[in-house]
Write an enzyme that holds these catalytic residues in place. Structure first.
Site, PDB file in Angstrom:
ATOM      1  N   HIS A   1      20.171  38.176   8.421  1.00  0.00           N
ATOM      2  CA  HIS A   1      21.500  38.378   7.860  1.00  0.00           C
ATOM      3  C   HIS A   1      21.341  38.478   6.350  1.00  0.00           C
ATOM      4  CE1 HIS A   1      25.790  37.859   7.036  1.00  0.00           C
ATOM      5  NE2 HIS A   1      25.453  36.951   6.144  1.00  0.00           N
TER       6      HIS A   1
ATOM      7  N   CYS B   1      25.672  43.835   8.906  1.00  0.00           N
ATOM      8  CA  CYS B   1      25.773  43.221   7.576  1.00  0.00           C
ATOM      9  C   CYS B   1      24.811  43.857   6.577  1.00  0.00           C
ATOM     10  CB  CYS B   1      25.514  41.721   7.670  1.00  0.00           C
ATOM     11  SG  CYS B   1      23.889  41.280   8.344  1.00  0.00           S
TER      12      CYS B   1
END
Length: 246
Positions: A41, A115
């Site tokens: 992430h 993301c």
């Protein structure tokens, strides 16, 4: 000029210690030892004490912020300075407002709009280099969903399945390399890539290799030592079965 910082996390939001440890093992092998990539992430910090990223939600914008390096859903890995932007704080606020409208939470896609893609877009608008290739390389290779994001409570079941899938792919990636390094195939389309169990594809491996360093010949041994794959190749399906039942 203002510094633009990338914050990278290991994806450990499955709610299961077993599957979280599997993700960490995959990242240590594929990123730390081989240098190809992993399951990460990412978020961008520029002006102020917030980092900005993107994730799944049922309604509204998927763009969100939290204190730098403090996202409670993941395990913090590292901080990377990408460069400096000429944009003013007013410009940045306008960008974030526009991105919030252009990136609704329901548009989240594990391969095409995750993301890391959001951070790349944000960086491009800030005028700084995009993310290092290894951050999103598995998704960019186009064969499997290996990045887990969004609301952990809402998507817990899907997150677990995606982690199991990542483990299968990690094993098949290396077993395919060892058994048939010259194999060719047609990768699955993004719309079908997260349905069922993806097959190891020669074309996916070729795409991955074209974007990163060549793995060492001892990779299979590293995977066995770390427990990501079984020592007997013919029983590799047992790995996924064990993860799904524990």
């Amino acid at each position: 000029m203002k510094e633009v910082v990338l914050h990278v996390y290991d994806v450990t939001n499955s709610g299961s210690e077993k599957t979280n440890n599997t993700i960490l093992q995959i990242n240590r092998i594929f990123k730390d030892r081989i240098g190809l990539g992993g399951i990460f992430h990412s978020a961008i910090q520029v002006y102020g004490d917030e980092e900005w990223s993107f994730g799944f939600c049922e309604q509204g914008s998927g763009v969100f912020s939290c204190p730098p390096s403090r996202n409670p859903m993941y395990t913090y890995r590292e901080r990377i300075v990408l460069g400096e932007t000429d944009c003013s704080i007013f410009d940045v606020n306008m960008m974030l407002r526009e991105l919030s409208q252009a990136w609704p939470g329901q548009s989240y896609d594990l391969l095409a709009k995750n993301c890391n893609h959001f951070c790349d877009t944000f960086c491009e608008r800030l005028g700084v280099p995009k993310l290092p290739g290894w951050v999103n390389r598995f998704a960019n290779a186009g064969d499997t969903a290996v990045v887990v994001a969004g609301n952990a409570a809402f998507r817990l079941r899907q997150a677990k399945q995606e982690i199991v899938t990542a483990s299968k792919v990690a094993y098949r990636f290396m077993s395919g390399l060892a058994s048939n390094p010259n194999s060719e195939g047609t990768p699955e389309s993004p719309s079908n890539s997260n349905r069922g169990t993806p097959k190891f594809q020669g074309a996916w491996f070729k795409n991955l290799m074209s974007m990163g360093a060549k793995p060492s010949t001892s990779t299979s041994e590293l995977l066995e030592e770390s427990g990501v794959i079984p020592t007997r190749p013919q029983q590799h399906s047992e790995v996924a079965t064990q993860l799904e039942t524990k």
